[in-house]
Design an enzyme around this catalytic site. Structure first.
Site, PDB file in Angstrom:
ATOM      1  N   SER A  90      48.539  58.772 108.293  1.00 60.94           N
ATOM      2  CA  SER A  90      49.281  59.410 107.208  1.00 60.94           C
ATOM      3  C   SER A  90      48.886  60.875 107.075  1.00 60.94           C
ATOM      4  O   SER A  90      47.707  61.230 107.131  1.00 60.94           O
ATOM      5  CB  SER A  90      49.010  58.676 105.887  1.00 60.94           C
ATOM      6  OG  SER A  90      49.570  59.385 104.806  1.00 60.94           O
ATOM      7  N   GLY A 125      50.264  62.512 104.336  1.00 57.46           N
ATOM      8  CA  GLY A 125      50.720  62.746 102.968  1.00 57.46           C
ATOM      9  C   GLY A 125      52.174  63.160 102.935  1.00 57.46           C
ATOM     10  O   GLY A 125      53.035  62.550 103.576  1.00 57.46           O
ATOM     11  N   GLY A 141      51.325  53.690 100.832  1.00 60.23           N
ATOM     12  CA  GLY A 141      50.851  53.165 102.105  1.00 60.23           C
ATOM     13  C   GLY A 141      51.152  51.684 102.265  1.00 60.23           C
ATOM     14  O   GLY A 141      51.510  51.222 103.355  1.00 60.23           O
ATOM     15  N   ASP A 142      51.012  50.927 101.189  1.00 59.78           N
ATOM     16  CA  ASP A 142      51.313  49.495 101.227  1.00 59.78           C
ATOM     17  C   ASP A 142      52.800  49.269 101.502  1.00 59.78           C
ATOM     18  O   ASP A 142      53.174  48.346 102.235  1.00 59.78           O
ATOM     19  CB  ASP A 142      50.930  48.834  99.900  1.00 59.78           C
ATOM     20  CG  ASP A 142      49.489  49.107  99.526  1.00 59.78           C
ATOM     21  OD1 ASP A 142      48.653  49.216 100.442  1.00 59.78           O
ATOM     22  OD2 ASP A 142      49.209  49.222  98.319  1.00 59.78           O
ATOM     23  N   GLY A 162      54.376  63.555 106.099  1.00 57.57           N
ATOM     24  CA  GLY A 162      54.832  62.430 106.908  1.00 57.57           C
ATOM     25  C   GLY A 162      53.672  61.736 107.600  1.00 57.57           C
ATOM     26  O   GLY A 162      52.662  61.419 106.978  1.00 57.57           O
TER      27      GLY A 162
END
Length: 309
Positions: free
Chosen positions: A221, A223, A252-253, A226
């Site tokens: 990631s 942030g 993220g999940d 992308g």
């Protein structure tokens, strides 16, 4: 079927305040409390995407009963292992004007060897016929760093693909078991390699090295920038649209849920990244962690740019 595993489940409680001033009294005009923990977030988003999913892991005490009751109410099939102690509460204080978030995370209850043995048997049972078993979140007290590695081996023995989204020693030990998918951030990649990263080219090389070690998909990631992703030996840059986030907890999940759904649907590599990224972005547009509006996901899909590097 998608199976999610949350070994340190929580009640995710969000306080929406006008402004948070440390050392003063703050009034809370708006409160939200939902079942949480990273794997439960994955289950919720997969369910919202219309995928068959079952959530498992550990639950304990009054908080555990609340989590189970709310999952039932939301229509999310669940089959948890009951343990002693009280499942934790994770508090997120969000300033409504700035969107700034402050999180307070309880440690959670301790677990013993018998608890892990029962969970391993449960996962072996649920993994039969499952497309993906996703292991997410921190380990509870009393767990060995390689606890996820043992559970992943049980799931893989039943023919399921295994996803791992954790950090620290649990990630380092889990990577040794070669999961099919991991989602570290840049700091976690540095810890895995045991050294700081320099130019972005070093991050590219690190992703390739993790793939060479047997991990099928590695996404890092960036942030709002992308992500970088390595799949099947190829490297991709994923660019997401600019948005005004409401709540970034659970993005993220949601990405993991989108990737699990993509695997179950048999999507191409690029379409898998597009769906996962759209889910992560859609989560940021909602107030609740680990929640997406499927209509927003569809709107975002054509706005996700995938470039092969």
């Amino acid at each position: 079927m998608i199976v999610t595993v949350t070994v340190n489940a929580a009640i995710d409680k969000s306080y929406f305040v006008d402004r948070l001033e440390p050392g003063t009294v703050s009034r809370v005009p708006d409160i939200r409390a939902i079942p949480g923990g990273k794997g439960i977030n994955v289950a919720r988003v997969a369910h919202l995407l219309g995928e068959p999913v079952i959530a498992t892991g550990f639950l304990g005490g009054h908080n555990g009963r609340f989590i189970r009751t709310e999952l039932d109410r939301q229509g999310i099939t669940n089959d948890f292992v009951a343990i002693e102690g009280e499942s934790r509460v994770c508090l997120n204080i969000i300033e409504r004007g700035s969107g700034r978030s402050t999180e307070l995370l309880e440690q959670g209850p301790a677990t013993g060897q018998e608890d892990w043995s029962r969970l391993r048997d449960k996962i072996r049972q649920l993994a039969r016929g499952a497309s993906v078993v996703a292991f997410s979140g921190s380990l509870p007290q009393g767990a060995a760093p390689d606890a996820y590695a043992s559970l992943m081996e049980a799931a893989r023995a039943e023919g399921a693909r295994v996803f791992l989204d954790t950090s620290g020693d649990a990630l380092a030990a889990g990577v040794a078991a070669s999961p099919d998918f991991i989602k570290p951030n840049e700091t976690e990649v540095e810890r895995l390699l045991g050294r700081p990263l320099g130019p972005e080219s070093e991050l590219h090389a690190s992703i390739r090295r993790l793939m060479e070690d047997g991990i099928g998909c590695v996404t890092v990631s960036l942030g709002a920038g992308g992500s970088l992703a390595g799949i099947g030996g190829e490297l991709y840059r994923v660019t997401v649209p600019r948005i005004t986030p409401v709540n970034t907890v659970g993005c993220g999940d949601s990405f993991v849920a989108g990737m699990a759904a993509a695997v179950r649907r048999g999507l191409s590599m690029e379409d898998s990244l597009r769906l996962a990224s759209a889910c992560g972005t859609a989560n940021a547009l909602t107030r609740d962690a680990g929640t997406v509006d499927p209509a927003q996901v569809e709107e975002l899909l054509p706005q996700i740019r995938i470039d092969r590097l």
